[in-house]
Motif scaffolding. Structure first.
Motif, short mmCIF file in Angstrom:
data_model
loop_
_atom_site.label_atom_id
_atom_site.label_comp_id
_atom_site.label_asym_id
_atom_site.label_seq_id
_atom_site.Cartn_x
_atom_site.Cartn_y
_atom_site.Cartn_z
N TYR A 1 1.00 -0.91 -0.08
CA TYR A 1 0.18 -0.06 -0.19
C TYR A 1 0.78 1.33 0.03
O TYR A 1 0.60 2.14 -0.79
N PHE A 2 1.99 1.10 0.97
CA PHE A 2 2.69 2.44 1.18
C PHE A 2 3.61 2.70 -0.35
O PHE A 2 3.70 3.78 -0.76
N ASP A 3 4.18 1.60 -0.80
CA ASP A 3 4.76 1.76 -2.22
C ASP A 3 4.16 2.41 -3.30
O ASP A 3 4.45 3.22 -3.94
N GLU A 4 2.80 1.93 -3.21
CA GLU A 4 2.06 2.15 -4.13
C GLU A 4 1.55 3.83 -4.36
O GLU A 4 1.85 4.74 -5.12
N LEU A 5 1.58 4.19 -2.99
CA LEU A 5 1.23 5.55 -2.32
C LEU A 5 2.47 6.53 -2.62
O LEU A 5 2.42 7.49 -3.20
N ILE A 6 3.72 6.05 -2.64
CA ILE A 6 4.65 6.88 -2.88
C ILE A 6 5.36 7.03 -4.26
O ILE A 6 6.42 7.36 -4.63
N ASN A 7 4.43 6.38 -5.18
CA ASN A 7 4.89 6.17 -6.65
C ASN A 7 4.35 7.54 -7.43
O ASN A 7 3.06 7.80 -7.27
N GLY A 8 5.28 8.42 -7.99
CA GLY A 8 4.54 9.48 -8.66
C GLY A 8 5.35 10.64 -8.14
O GLY A 8 6.38 10.67 -7.34
N ASN A 9 4.67 11.85 -8.24
CA ASN A 9 5.31 13.21 -8.13
C ASN A 9 4.90 13.42 -6.49
O ASN A 9 4.19 14.16 -6.39
N VAL B 1 0.89 11.28 2.76
CA VAL B 1 1.75 11.40 1.45
C VAL B 1 1.00 12.50 0.78
O VAL B 1 -0.42 12.60 0.58
N ILE B 2 1.79 13.37 0.16
CA ILE B 2 1.15 14.68 -0.33
C ILE B 2 1.75 14.67 -1.87
O ILE B 2 2.97 14.49 -2.05
N LYS B 3 1.03 14.62 -2.64
CA LYS B 3 1.41 14.24 -4.35
C LYS B 3 1.10 15.43 -5.25
O LYS B 3 -0.27 15.88 -4.86
N LYS B 4 1.58 15.99 -6.21
CA LYS B 4 1.28 16.63 -7.42
C LYS B 4 0.77 15.94 -8.38
O LYS B 4 1.70 15.20 -9.05
N LEU B 5 -0.53 16.26 -8.70
CA LEU B 5 -1.00 15.33 -10.08
C LEU B 5 -1.13 16.41 -11.25
O LEU B 5 -0.84 17.51 -10.93
N ASP B 6 -1.47 15.91 -12.23
CA ASP B 6 -1.44 17.03 -13.42
C ASP B 6 -2.49 18.01 -12.99
O ASP B 6 -2.17 19.31 -13.27
#
Lengths: 183, 126
Positions: free
Chosen positions: A8-16, A88-93
């Protein structure tokens, strides 16, 4: 199949990823997360309206985590101590995505689920009325929140709250929540 | 009556409650984990101030951020101010918001619709 935290965590931190954390949720942690994100947002060319929303929603998300992180399976207690949460904070498009995760005792799921489903079913105007109703008539809980946090988040983002209850054991589930702030 | 004068911190607002001048001012950020602890003395102060309130009290709320736990406490502050206003010592609440901050304006309007005290919405133009 039971919940695999690492997957779960690995998937979450995938990306920007702007920030990711798993572990004890303390006041010091909250302060440093807020500092770090504020600096990152200031350095970005994001419009101030969006920056403010992200910061506001982050404050509420952290507050929620801070108050709901002490129901822990023994294996996590051993590794992390008396509290555990994920942020986890991510920037999507087209949006910022704030994901939080925490364990929850099975018998508390029904309440939380029906609260979120209700919030997700309300229109902008109904959310405003719901917020005012809770603000004015509901006693503040000992923990201070009083049920306003999620309503406030839904109101400020204008987006639906996305959630999953992952089955971890008979006693515990892992509650993961995704919040989207459009930019 | 002793004034309340707090410096702001990254998580709590600056506070200036001055009974002699009839000024009640809260400015900055209000995002502490435990806001009740922070606001209790302010609410208590207003309870006492009510006994000898000035004929006009000017309230200035200029917040950049506040969390939902502070929002309950702010309502308690406003309820005390409402009691003063009802007791024929007029109160006016000046609610400041930055020009692009619709959420802050809406938050002020929420309070305005709950509390029977005149509100003045003041836009801060940069």
């Amino acid at each position: 199949m039971s919940f695999n935290f690492q997957e779960y965590f690995d998937e979450l931190i995938n990306g920007n990823v702007l920030l990711s954390y798993k572990g004890r949720i303390t006041t010091d942690l909250i302060n440093s997360v807020l500092d770090s994100i504020e600096t990152k947002l200031q350095d970005s060319d994001e419009q101030s309206k969006v920056r403010k929303k992200v910061y506001n929603v982050l404050v509420e998300s952290l507050q929620n985590l801070y108050h709901h992180n002490d129901d822990l399976p023994d294996s996590f207690k051993k590794e992390y101590g008396d509290s555990f949460g994920v942020l986890v904070i991510k920037k999507l498009d087209d949006a910022y995505k704030i994901s939080t995760g925490n364990f929850i005792i099975s018998n508390k799921i029904a309440d939380l689920k029906s609260r979120i489903d209700k919030i997700n079913s309300l229109s902008k105007e109904e959310l405003k009325e719901e917020y005012k109703h809770i603000l004015n008539f509901q006693k503040m809980s000992e923990k201070g929140g009083g049920g306003l946090g999620l309503v406030d988040i839904a109101r400020k983002t204008g987006n639906k709250l996305k959630y999953i209850f992952h089955s971890f054991s008979e006693e515990y589930y892992f509650f993961s929540l995704d919040i989207f702030i459009s930019n | 009556m002793e004034p309340i004068l707090y410096e702001g911190t990254p998580k709590t607002p600056s506070v200036n409650f001055d009974a002699d001048k009839g000024i009640v001012e809260i400015e900055g950020r209000s995002i502490p984990e435990n806001s009740v602890e922070f606001y209790k003395p302010l609410v208590d102060w207003l309870e006492k101030y009510k006994e000898n309130a000035q004929s006009n009290t000017k309230v200035i709320i200029k917040l950049e951020y506040f969390n939902t736990s502070s929002s309950k406490c702010l309502l308690d502050v406003f309820k005390k101010l409402e009691a003063i206003h009802k007791a024929k010592n007029p109160v006016e609440i000046h609610w400041y918001y930055e020009e692009d901050d619709e959420d802050m304006l809406e938050a002020g309007e929420d309070y305005e619709s709950i509390i029977r005290v005149p509100f003045k919405m003041v836009e801060i133009v940069e």
